[in-house]
Design an enzyme around this catalytic site. Structure first.
Site, PDB file in Angstrom:
ATOM      1  N   ASP A 185      -5.576   2.970  -1.298  1.00  0.00           N
ATOM      2  CA  ASP A 185      -6.298   3.792  -0.338  1.00  0.00           C
ATOM      3  C   ASP A 185      -6.476   5.179  -0.965  1.00  0.00           C
ATOM      4  O   ASP A 185      -5.498   5.898  -1.183  1.00  0.00           O
ATOM      5  CB  ASP A 185      -5.513   3.870   0.975  1.00  0.00           C
ATOM      6  CG  ASP A 185      -6.306   4.539   2.091  1.00  0.00           C
ATOM      7  OD1 ASP A 185      -6.999   5.542   1.805  1.00  0.00           O
ATOM      8  OD2 ASP A 185      -6.215   4.081   3.241  1.00  0.00           O
ATOM      9  N   GLU A 201       0.821  -1.210   0.000  1.00  0.00           N
ATOM     10  CA  GLU A 201       0.000   0.000   0.000  1.00  0.00           C
ATOM     11  C   GLU A 201       0.854   1.260   0.000  1.00  0.00           C
ATOM     12  O   GLU A 201       1.650   1.463   0.922  1.00  0.00           O
ATOM     13  CB  GLU A 201      -0.907   0.023   1.235  1.00  0.00           C
ATOM     14  CG  GLU A 201      -1.761   1.276   1.332  1.00  0.00           C
ATOM     15  CD  GLU A 201      -2.524   1.376   2.645  1.00  0.00           C
ATOM     16  OE1 GLU A 201      -3.514   2.124   2.693  1.00  0.00           O
ATOM     17  OE2 GLU A 201      -2.128   0.723   3.621  1.00  0.00           O
ATOM     18  N   GLU A 218     -11.645   2.847   6.291  1.00  0.00           N
ATOM     19  CA  GLU A 218     -10.553   3.038   7.233  1.00  0.00           C
ATOM     20  C   GLU A 218     -10.438   4.527   7.576  1.00  0.00           C
ATOM     21  O   GLU A 218      -9.491   5.202   7.206  1.00  0.00           O
ATOM     22  CB  GLU A 218      -9.224   2.517   6.656  1.00  0.00           C
ATOM     23  CG  GLU A 218      -8.137   2.416   7.718  1.00  0.00           C
ATOM     24  CD  GLU A 218      -6.795   1.990   7.133  1.00  0.00           C
ATOM     25  OE1 GLU A 218      -6.077   1.238   7.806  1.00  0.00           O
ATOM     26  OE2 GLU A 218      -6.462   2.427   6.005  1.00  0.00           O
ATOM     27  N   GLN A 278      -9.571   1.383  -0.176  1.00  0.00           N
ATOM     28  CA  GLN A 278      -9.987   1.948   1.109  1.00  0.00           C
ATOM     29  C   GLN A 278     -10.348   3.416   0.921  1.00  0.00           C
ATOM     30  O   GLN A 278      -9.880   4.072  -0.018  1.00  0.00           O
ATOM     31  CB  GLN A 278      -8.880   1.806   2.157  1.00  0.00           C
ATOM     32  CG  GLN A 278      -8.642   0.357   2.571  1.00  0.00           C
ATOM     33  CD  GLN A 278      -7.475   0.215   3.526  1.00  0.00           C
ATOM     34  OE1 GLN A 278      -6.436   0.859   3.373  1.00  0.00           O
ATOM     35  NE2 GLN A 278      -7.634  -0.639   4.528  1.00  0.00           N
TER      36      GLN A 278
END
Length: 265
Positions: A178, A143, A242, A206
């Site tokens: 993300d 990530e 998240e 995310q």
């Protein structure tokens, strides 16, 4: 509408970690993710997950010594044995809890570390992780994280993550995209989704509001538009929530109710 998973590490801070399964289920979530489940045994987690009809879809491998500021081990030369021990524990939990994805954090190398040594270490560790995870049918995720939240983190850009995934040449190495980190570092989120989703290398998405990492209806990103775009692009995976609630978690779920209503029209 995308399928949303509650992140138990950030949502429901009003209650203890294990109790968050019940809260998530009551709010209609059918899947959860979490960062580090290691304070409780797999058996205790299984009891909660199965008892509330929840699927665990993502967790992290141990990041090293978090108290000393370590945020992963994968790129750190000389820490290969520690990385393998972290991976072994992460896979043990993932198998026990039937999580199909394990996020392996890259780490924060010491300033001045040779870039070639970092790259070679990172690729070798990821290739080892891919081999071990493939044997139990698990994807290894990497990530890009913004350097404001984790200063000095090795992996910041989508292009770098995808280049690493390609270089590993392992089909179970995927990128965890993300959108919060992507917006802070690079922006142009919708075009990056259009570019990277068709590659098949995005293993998870995310969300959080930017810039304060609060509810998705707070801040500068137009999440309803992005949800429609994910549908348009045929994204069939989960979207992990998240974010850090601005107040009571349940009171801040208006964005989720709106998304669910929109999907019925």
């Amino acid at each position: 509408m995308p399928r949303f998973a509650a992140n138990l590490s950030t949502l429901y801070p009003e209650v203890e970690m294990l109790e968050r399964c019940a809260q998530a289920a009551q709010d209609g979530f059918r899947a959860v993710e979490m960062q580090f489940p290691y304070a409780h045994t797999p058996a205790r987690w299984r009891e909660q997950l199965q008892g509330h009809g929840l699927e665990l879809i993502l967790m992290n491998a141990p990041p090293g010594d978090a108290a000393r500021g370590e945020r992963g081990l994968a790129c750190l030369p000389g820490r290969e044995a520690d990385f393998r021990a972290s991976l072994e524990q992460g896979l043990e939990y993932a198998v026990s809890l039937m999580s199909p994805r394990l996020h392996v954090m890259a780490g924060c190398p010491a300033p001045g570390t040779d870039p070639q040594a970092l790259r070679e270490t990172y690729l070798a560790n990821l290739q080892h992780a891919a081999e071990q995870a493939a044997a139990v049918d698990i994807d290894i995720l990497i990530e890009p994280i913004n350097p404001r939240d984790i200063p000095g983190y090795y992996l910041n850009y989508q292009a770098h993550a995808h280049e690493v995934a390609q270089a590993c040449a392992a089909p179970n190495i995927k990128v965890q995209m993300d959108l919060y980190h992507c917006q802070i570092v690079e922006g142009d989120v919708s075009m990056r989704l259009r570019h990277y989703l068709p590659t098949g290398r995005v293993g998870h998405i995310q969300i959080a509001g930017v810039p304060l990492r609060q509810e998705p209806d707070q801040g500068e990103l137009n999440h309803p538009y992005l949800f429609q775009l994910l549908d348009e692009l045929g994204y069939a995976g989960w979207v992990g929530c998240e974010y850090r609630p601005a107040g009571d978690t349940r009171a801040g779920l208006g964005w989720l109710h709106a998304a669910r209503r929109a999907s019925t029209h």
